[in-house]
Design an enzyme around this catalytic site. Sequence first.
Site, PDB file in Angstrom:
ATOM      1  N   ASP A  35     -31.318  15.209 -17.301  1.00 38.84           N
ATOM      2  CA  ASP A  35     -30.634  15.833 -18.440  1.00 38.84           C
ATOM      3  C   ASP A  35     -31.325  17.166 -18.752  1.00 38.84           C
ATOM      4  OD1 ASP A  35     -28.701  14.627 -20.966  1.00 38.84           O
ATOM      5  OD2 ASP A  35     -29.905  16.428 -21.351  1.00 38.84           O
ATOM      6  N   VAL A 102     -19.548  15.775 -23.161  1.00 44.78           N
ATOM      7  CA  VAL A 102     -19.080  16.246 -21.852  1.00 44.78           C
ATOM      8  C   VAL A 102     -18.000  15.287 -21.351  1.00 44.78           C
ATOM      9  CG1 VAL A 102     -19.720  16.814 -19.483  1.00 44.78           C
ATOM     10  CG2 VAL A 102     -21.318  17.297 -21.349  1.00 44.78           C
ATOM     11  N   HIS A 106     -20.626   9.739 -18.056  1.00 48.12           N
ATOM     12  CA  HIS A 106     -22.046   9.823 -17.678  1.00 48.12           C
ATOM     13  C   HIS A 106     -22.813   8.732 -18.410  1.00 48.12           C
ATOM     14  CE1 HIS A 106     -21.109  12.580 -20.973  1.00 48.12           C
ATOM     15  NE2 HIS A 106     -22.291  12.316 -21.472  1.00 48.12           N
ATOM     16  N   HIS A 108     -26.519   7.703 -19.648  1.00 46.55           N
ATOM     17  CA  HIS A 108     -27.869   8.197 -19.909  1.00 46.55           C
ATOM     18  C   HIS A 108     -28.854   7.082 -19.562  1.00 46.55           C
ATOM     19  CE1 HIS A 108     -26.657  11.634 -22.643  1.00 46.55           C
ATOM     20  NE2 HIS A 108     -25.565  10.894 -22.723  1.00 46.55           N
TER      21      HIS A 108
HETATM   22  P1  AMP Z   1     -23.059  13.196 -24.318  1.00 40.07           P
HETATM   23  O1  AMP Z   1     -23.315  13.552 -25.745  1.00 40.07           O
HETATM   24  O2  AMP Z   1     -23.223  11.731 -24.047  1.00 40.07           O
HETATM   25  O3  AMP Z   1     -21.739  13.749 -23.812  1.00 40.07           O
HETATM   26  O4  AMP Z   1     -24.232  13.874 -23.499  1.00 40.07           O
HETATM   27  C1  AMP Z   1     -24.101  15.047 -22.755  1.00 40.07           C
HETATM   28  C2  AMP Z   1     -25.443  15.326 -22.152  1.00 40.07           C
HETATM   29  O5  AMP Z   1     -25.298  16.290 -21.135  1.00 40.07           O
HETATM   30  C3  AMP Z   1     -26.471  15.884 -23.156  1.00 40.07           C
HETATM   31  O6  AMP Z   1     -27.596  15.014 -23.197  1.00 40.07           O
HETATM   32  C4  AMP Z   1     -26.818  17.257 -22.572  1.00 40.07           C
HETATM   33  O7  AMP Z   1     -28.177  17.608 -22.751  1.00 40.07           O
HETATM   34  C5  AMP Z   1     -26.458  17.070 -21.110  1.00 40.07           C
HETATM   35  N1  AMP Z   1     -26.129  18.290 -20.384  1.00 40.07           N
HETATM   36  C6  AMP Z   1     -25.283  19.282 -20.754  1.00 40.07           C
HETATM   37  N2  AMP Z   1     -25.218  20.228 -19.810  1.00 40.07           N
HETATM   38  C7  AMP Z   1     -26.049  19.842 -18.807  1.00 40.07           C
HETATM   39  C8  AMP Z   1     -26.414  20.396 -17.535  1.00 40.07           C
HETATM   40  N3  AMP Z   1     -25.927  21.564 -17.107  1.00 40.07           N
HETATM   41  N4  AMP Z   1     -27.305  19.713 -16.788  1.00 40.07           N
HETATM   42  C9  AMP Z   1     -27.812  18.545 -17.208  1.00 40.07           C
HETATM   43  N5  AMP Z   1     -27.497  17.962 -18.371  1.00 40.07           N
HETATM   44  C10 AMP Z   1     -26.635  18.589 -19.168  1.00 40.07           C
END
Ligand code: AMP
Length: 124
Positions: A35, A102, A106, A108
């Site tokens: 992340d 996003v 995904h 975590h």
């Molecule tokens: P969520 O709130 O579950 O959608 O989490 C989205 C996650 O994507 C967050 O923890 C961000 O820090 C992570 N994130 C966003 N852009 C990137 C990226 N380019 N590379 C890696 N992680 C990312």
Amino acid sequence: MPNSYDPNNIFARILRGELPCKKVYEDAHVLAFEDIRPLMPVHALVIPKGAYLDMSDFSARASADEIVALTRAVGEVARLTGVAASGYRVIVNNGADGHQEVSHLHLHVLGGRPIGRMVGAPKQ
Ligand code: AMP
């Protein structure tokens, strides 16, 4: 968050190689990477390579092979990042109330120190 799959979301662009990532694990169906804003000493994201909006979409449409691969990848990522023995948490934020930011499924994988209780009290 859109309620349909956006092929230009950040993770789709990482899968196409348009954006970089710090890869942790990859197989035919899954990519896992660090992340970009880690909340724990270990914070990896495990994503299917297929275009799935969220867990609801994945659970309804993914093939058995994809579902097995995603599940096995979580265990593999835990092992590769060194948290399999000490313990870790898997979180899937889903949709608006789940605070999904996003629009590509995904998982975590968080660990590296004690995490505490499962969730805090929601803001009213
Ligand atoms: P969520 O709130 O579950 O959608 O989490 C989205 C996650 O994507 C967050 O923890 C961000 O820090 C992570 N994130 C966003 N852009 C990137 C990226 N380019 N590379 C890696 N992680 C990312």
